[in-house]
Every structure is written in structure tokens, then in C-alpha cells.
Design a protein around this motif. Sequence first.
Motif, short mmCIF file in Angstrom:
data_model
loop_
_atom_site.label_atom_id
_atom_site.label_comp_id
_atom_site.label_asym_id
_atom_site.label_seq_id
_atom_site.Cartn_x
_atom_site.Cartn_y
_atom_site.Cartn_z
N LYS A 377 0.85 -1.19 0.00
CA LYS A 377 0.00 0.00 0.00
C LYS A 377 0.89 1.24 0.00
O LYS A 377 1.90 1.28 0.70
N LEU A 378 0.48 2.19 -0.80
CA LEU A 378 1.21 3.45 -0.86
C LEU A 378 0.41 4.53 -0.15
O LEU A 378 -0.82 4.60 -0.26
N LEU A 379 1.11 5.37 0.56
CA LEU A 379 0.48 6.42 1.35
C LEU A 379 0.19 7.65 0.50
O LEU A 379 0.95 7.97 -0.42
N PRO A 380 -0.89 8.34 0.78
CA PRO A 380 -1.15 9.60 0.09
C PRO A 380 -0.22 10.70 0.62
O PRO A 380 0.30 10.61 1.73
N ARG A 381 -0.05 11.72 -0.19
CA ARG A 381 0.73 12.88 0.23
C ARG A 381 -0.23 13.95 0.73
O ARG A 381 -1.24 14.23 0.09
N THR A 382 0.14 14.56 1.85
CA THR A 382 -0.72 15.57 2.47
C THR A 382 0.10 16.81 2.79
O THR A 382 1.19 16.71 3.37
N ALA A 383 -0.43 17.97 2.40
CA ALA A 383 0.21 19.24 2.72
C ALA A 383 -0.55 19.91 3.86
O ALA A 383 -1.77 19.80 3.96
N VAL A 384 0.20 20.58 4.71
CA VAL A 384 -0.38 21.39 5.78
C VAL A 384 -0.04 22.84 5.48
O VAL A 384 1.12 23.25 5.58
N LEU A 385 -1.04 23.59 5.07
CA LEU A 385 -0.84 25.00 4.71
C LEU A 385 -1.13 25.87 5.92
O LEU A 385 -2.24 25.86 6.46
N ILE A 386 -0.13 26.62 6.34
CA ILE A 386 -0.28 27.54 7.47
C ILE A 386 -0.47 28.94 6.91
O ILE A 386 0.39 29.46 6.19
N ARG A 387 -1.59 29.55 7.23
CA ARG A 387 -1.92 30.88 6.71
C ARG A 387 -1.22 31.95 7.54
O ARG A 387 -1.37 32.01 8.76
N THR A 388 -0.46 32.78 6.86
CA THR A 388 0.22 33.88 7.53
C THR A 388 0.34 35.03 6.55
O THR A 388 -0.17 34.96 5.44
N TRP A 389 1.02 36.10 6.94
CA TRP A 389 1.20 37.25 6.05
C TRP A 389 2.62 37.77 6.17
O TRP A 389 3.36 37.41 7.08
N TRP A 390 2.98 38.62 5.24
CA TRP A 390 4.39 38.93 5.02
C TRP A 390 5.04 39.73 6.15
O TRP A 390 6.26 39.67 6.32
N ASP A 391 4.29 40.47 6.96
CA ASP A 391 4.88 41.22 8.05
C ASP A 391 4.43 40.69 9.41
O ASP A 391 4.40 41.44 10.39
N TYR A 392 4.09 39.42 9.46
CA TYR A 392 3.69 38.81 10.73
C TYR A 392 4.88 38.79 11.68
O TYR A 392 6.00 38.44 11.30
N ASN A 393 4.62 39.17 12.92
CA ASN A 393 5.67 39.22 13.93
C ASN A 393 5.67 37.92 14.72
O ASN A 393 4.82 37.70 15.58
N TYR A 394 6.62 37.05 14.44
CA TYR A 394 6.70 35.74 15.09
C TYR A 394 7.40 35.88 16.44
O TYR A 394 8.54 36.35 16.52
N ASP A 395 6.73 35.45 17.50
CA ASP A 395 7.37 35.45 18.81
C ASP A 395 7.71 34.02 19.20
O ASP A 395 7.46 33.07 18.45
N ALA A 396 8.29 33.85 20.37
CA ALA A 396 8.74 32.53 20.79
C ALA A 396 7.59 31.55 20.91
O ALA A 396 7.73 30.36 20.58
N GLU A 397 6.45 32.01 21.36
CA GLU A 397 5.30 31.12 21.51
C GLU A 397 4.83 30.61 20.15
O GLU A 397 4.41 29.46 20.02
#
Length: 824
Positions: A377-397
Motif C-alpha cells: 500500500k502506498l500512502l497519500p501525500r498531504t500538505a499542511v498549509l499555514i496561513r500567515t502574512w508577510w509582516d507577521y511578527n513571530y514570537d517565541a510562543e
Amino acid sequence: MATLRSFNPLNVAKRKTQDYSSAPREDPDHLEKRTSVESSDFMYPSSSSTQSSRETSETHQPMLRRSSSAQRKASAYTYRAPRRFSRYFAIALGSTLVIFILTLTRLSWSSAKSVQLGLSKPPPKPPAWEEFPFLTRYHGGIRTLTVREHNKPEYPGGEDNLPQAPAAAGAVEEKESMQRREGQLLQPGNKFIPYPDYASDTYKSDYGSVAECYLDVEKSKRPPQLHSYHGIPRGFPDPIMGSYKLLGIRNDVCFERYGRLGPYGYGYSRKLGGSGAGMEGDREGAEAVWSETTEIDYRPVKWMEVQERCAEANRYRFRAKPKGRNHFFQTMAVGGPDQEPPAYTSGGGKELDVTVDETQPSNSTDQLPPKEPRPKKLLPRTAVLIRTWWDYNYDAEDLFFLRALISELSILSGGEYTVHFLIHVKDDNMQIWSDDETYQRVLDNALPNEFKGMGTLWSERQMGLIYGGVEESFYRDLPVHGAYRSTFMPVQYFAHQHPEYDFVWHWEMDIRYTGHFYHLFTQVSEWAKKQPRKGLWERNGRFYVPSEHGSWEDFRQMVRVQTEHGTASKQNIYAKLAAGVDPNNPNEAQERPEKPIWGPHRPEFNDVETDHDVLPPDGLTYAKDDYTWGVGEEADLITFNPLFDPAGTNWILAADVTGYNHTAALPPRRTAIITAARLSRRLLETMHRETALKRHTMFSEMWPGSVALHHGLKAVYAPHPVYIDRRWPPSYLAAIFNNGRNGAAGGARTSVFSDERQHNFLGTTWYYHAGFAGNLWRRWLGYKVDNDGGEEAELAGEGRMCLPAMLLHPVKQVDLIYEHREGE
């Protein structure tokens, strides 16, 4: 007669006047002066004839002459205002009256407008749920853990299910047990491993061997595993909606913050590559998380390279990946799609017909590891798309959350998922589509260093070019190609450009999960695959409340009865009486059965593409089906909120429908609030073709469910566990949340999704504006919320919180407390 004739009154008058001529007279100068003053000040009007007679008749005098003092006294009582004052007074009075009239007119207009707009309504009464008491055992600590079977949940249930206070004799003993004693009270946590047994012969025979993936090229850093504690805090409430047991999610364990986030940089110093957060509060047993694998320094980790190495090492486990697409509208290449080699997949009308031999692994069998048989059996491929924007401020959390997604879904699973960022460039004037250098610069600046290379840029102007011709209505003053109204436009185009992915999970940056992501995605997908199509849309439209509805089988039969026979509930009061209904029997008017959905439910004018619709098997009707059709079929759409019918509700976006012929009525629709969902390639391609060729689209949360409804695709609402912060009576809660047509969540003005009723979600853990979700997450991290909790409460009480697996949304802007470093 002679005597009378000789009588002359004038002579008498003259004689009398002469008799009084000796009387003293007023000084003529004084008289003239007084007369002048009176005439100038009072402006008495006088007859010209009288005045002339007085001036010419010197002999005329009054019979009784008044003294000057009397005349002065009379003049004081006969005072009149000057003409100038009277004039100004009249002007002021008239102006006041005009202003008063205009003011009354304006207030009348304003009042009428306020009534029309409902602005003058008195403030509504507080919702009934605000009177319900808060639940307290959500904040129970790890020092009170008990096995699930022995737990008496604080809710739902009566007062007898509340945790009982300890007896006086045992009060001292319990108080001592609550004291902090390092390494003595807590049993060590265990690794939480939800993956299949990759080393078993059965798994190897079916899917082949799994190549282990590492965080570095030298294969020296293994991704760490989560840790959990067996049991739950004493008295911890049960979920009011949804079920662990139903979906197969483990509910016998709980996760505290170090076991959940510690593997991803939480709880250790920046010197070791951690975040420096989580150094305070109750840390008893936290060091066990790093007992086998030391703290990971994520600064040199490049997640794109880690994912690619892992996918390459396990490529034989998956279906062959289609070759790249030659986009003629971009490259302006010679020829056309029909002249492309067969290995290419076309972007034209045959897109949905593209098939790949599923018996062939990726590329060729000579890429298999030595002495390994070909997988069955062959497994399907699955993408996980995370929605964000170009000036998002990523913090440690945020970094903890993203590292958990990539590590748990992709790296530890042997590449079953590929995590990808879909980045919105909000500046439409940024020339990312005409200059490679600009594109690369924007892409590099949009993500933290460890995630570089994992994103794809998109803009609203790009969507306007790709899906040109879509009618622009500016519904609620927003563009139809905008991120708010058409969230799935870039998602469906991404799927169109990446035919290698069988499924796409659409995920948001403000979602948190206290459990293991792989466990959640796997169990939800497997449960959805088992669901039969009969009655599926009707079950999708209702909240499942186990304390009221009983088992899932009971719930399924209840939904069937409500659909086939209707209900005498108050939501039908607003419906018109059907023809032939006895007006003397109001229940007959309210009990209005529905026609169950069986196969595609198309718009009235059938202005949709039907070539790829999924129809019931030949000869199989709704009545004949024994809940078999659809069992074992992968779901095209999986949502985490009910797919309710917005028709008849007061949901403010129900009419955001573009391109359809709605002369008679709007097309049938289904909506799931919160766009987090799993979508199949079949559904996304159908959405793409509907938008590109038919110029159809709807509001973001309405679009995938409605397309699935129109084309007969399988959509499933997964009733995951949802908690609530107050002691709602379960029967009242079930009535409020399923208050639509015939016991559904939608389809009537009384729906909980109507704009004026969505406040009922504020105390839940899963809704677009749920307040309890963020508060619970912050308390779980050890911070004080509403003056409750915090470090002192943990150390003096039951220890840090331990939560079972639950989805939380929204969680925004968590301000962590970091360790102080010298020089900062």
C-alpha cells in the motif's frame, strides 16, 4: 328765549378763565424742558389738530389744573421701553422660536432614523449564561491526578458531582501532600507516541520500512518526543460537546506545559538554544523531558532541508509524484499543453482525470532500501498549509507551535505530511511577480530564519488576475478577491499547481492544541472515512452533546427522526403555514419535515459544472441504503464546526454569493465557522474550476461546504471535544446550540449562528471569538489571568495545570516572561 339766545358758552369759558388768571403758573422754561424730554424719550403720538388748537387758543386752559408733582408721578407709571430695545427683543424672540422649531424637526428626523436603524433600543439584558457560575476544576494541578475512570467530573452533572472537600481528619495529610517536594510526589511522565509501530512486520509488509529522520545532516539530533501524564486532575470537567471516545482520541492522559512545549524550546535557557521562557513557576518533574535527549538548540536548524531529507529518505512509501507543470500563460512557451509529454499534467480541462499508478512508488523500485520488499500500500501525500502574512511578527510562543507542527506531522512520521506557509503579501504594488530578486527578498523577510524556503507568496491582485471575470460586488465594502471574503482562492490555486498532494490541511496561526497533532489528524481522518453518507449532511448540521444525546447511535437516530418527521420547535413559528395545514392545530404548522440530502444538491438553475459530480450507486435510494454508501470513502472535507444551513438565519454573511443565478432564491449553501479544515484534491480542483470557468464563489467559510453540497462530495463535521467555562444546564445548552430548523444548528432565525446569538460561544474553547480559549491557554502556561493563577498559586496549591488534548481558538499575542540575561 332771548335769555337763552344771549347765552354764549365761550364767553362763560373766557370769564372763568379770567377768574383763574391769578393762579400761579409753572415756569415756561421748565415746562418746555419737561415737555421736550417726555416727547423725546417716550415719543407720544399726538393729533396735529389738537396740537394746533392748543397752540392757537391762548385763552384755552384746563378746568382743573394738575400740579407738577402729580404729573411726574403719572409719568413714572406710564414708562415704556425704547423702540431700539423692542426691536432687538422681537428679533431675539423670533430667532429663538425658529431655532426651537428647527431643533424639534431635526430631533424628529434623528429619532425616526434611529428607530429604523435600531440605534435607540435600550441596552439588552445580559445573556442568561452570564448568571451561570464558573467552573473551577479546569485549573487543577498535576498533584491531584486521578485515572479517568475514577474521576467525578465537575461538569456536566449535578452538585453531587462537585469535588468534595477533604474530611477534617485528613485535612492535614492532604495539605502536606500539596506541599512541594521535589521528585517525590509526581510519577514521571511518559513519552506520548501515537505513531504506528513502524518496526512491526505487519506495517513493513503493508507500507514498507520507515527511514528515521534527523534534525541535522550528521544524523546526531533526533527530534524529541512529547511527554504526558497518566490521568487527569481530580474533578476535571468532561467536554460538553464532542467526544474523545467517538473519534478515538486518547482521554486517559493529560499534558502540562513542559511535556508539551519543552521539546521545542520552552523551559530552558537561551544559552542552550532555548527561548528563556518558562523558567519560573512549578517545575517539578520538568527535567524528565530532556532526560534522554538533551535540550535542542533550534537556531541552526533549517526545517526546509530537514523536511526534504526526510521526504527523500521515505519516497518509496508514497505515490509517484507528478512532474512539474509547464504554465504556458506564464512562460509564453511555444506549443501548448497538448504537445507536452505524457509525464506532465495539464492545467486544462482534463485536470481531474489525471491518474497515477498507485502501485508504483515514487520514481522507481531501485530506490528501495536493500532487502526491502515493495510496499503493498502506498500512502497519500498531504500538505499542511499555514496561513500567515508577510509582516507577521513571530514570537517565541509562535515558534513552539510551528516546530511542533513540523516535527510531529512531518519529521517523526517519515514524511507523511509536508508543512508549508501560504504568505499573503498585503501590498499589491509589490512587484513580486515580475522580478525574481524582489520575490526572493520578500519571501526571505517574511519568515524566521529556521523556516526560510518553506513559503509561497500570494497577493489579492494575483487572485484578481487568475480568477478574472468574477463579479465585483464589494459586499460589506470588501473586494471579492480579498483574503477575508475569498480565503480559499490561493488554497485552491495552490492545489491546482501542486498535483502531488492528495489532501491539504488548512491551518491558522492562532490555533493551539494541547495534545499531539499527528494523533489528532490521524484519528479525525480515520473517523471521517468510516462515516456513511446516509443522513450525513443532517448530522453535519448539529452539535453533538453526549450528556443529552446519549451514544452516537442514539444521536444518529434522533437526527433521522427530526429530519423525516420534523419537530414542533419554536424556530418554525416564523415560517409561513404550509398549504393545507389545519390553522387550528399549531403543532401541525410547526412540524415541517425535510427532504434528506442524497447525492448532489444543486442550485435551482443548475448553473454549475456536473461532469465530475459523485452520484449514488445505481438503484440505491435513501430508503434502501443500510448506512453502507460512503463507508471507507475518504472525506473530501473535514471541518471542526457544524456545516450549518445559513438560509433563514441572521448570519451577516449568508448572502455573500457571487456569480450564481439567484433570481428566485440563493443557491443551497453550507457553512462551517473557522476555516481550519482538511480538503481533498478533488474538492479543491472543483472549487478552482467553479471560480475560474463559472465565475462562482462565496464567502470563505461558506465556499468549500457549498461546493461539496452541489457536487455530491463527502463532507464530514468531526465532533471534537469542546469545553465551556460555566455550568450551563446541559439541556438548555443543547436547546440553544441546536436551535435552528428541526433541531439543527442552522436554517432559522433562532440559530445560534445568527449574529445576535453568537455571544453564546464566548465561553467555549473553539470559535472565532471564543474568550475562554485564550484565557485557558495562558493559565496553562502558568500566567495570572483575571487575577487568578500564576506562579504563587501553583507553588502553594496543586502545581501546574495539566490539560487533556483539546483544540483552542483563537489564541493571540501571548506575552511570555523570559529569563533575565546580563546586559539586557
